[in-house]
Write a protein that holds these residues in place. Sequence first.
Motif: not given
Length: 124
Positions: A62-67
């Motif tokens: 899980t990620v909260t941004s593709e940054r």
Amino acid sequence: MSDKNYRGRSNQFTGTKGESFATNWLKNQGYFIKDRNWRHGRLEIDIIAQKNGTFHFVEVKTVTSERYGLGEEKINKEKIKRMLLAASHYLRLSHWHGSFQFDVLAILIDAGGPEYCLFEDVWP
């Protein structure tokens, strides 16, 4: 609290939240959840599910941004090795002799809500 400790806790919270989302999403896709966060010593499998007579060993990222990259890009060779080893223990202990596979469920949690991308049967 140091920045490192904060990031660690933040990542742990994101991972736990992602696994909850993953469990619900998999159920809605017709999977039966057999185990969650199954451990054998220091080895762990995020979700073990069953669908159509096949065990699915699911790694949730899980990620909260593709940054800093997509969730599926965060799986390294060591993680794969440890997951394969954990699954072999699970299969032995459960006396399962049917079909099984390894899946990756990548989740992006952002302002638009969670987005899911399931990669099925990814490792031998």
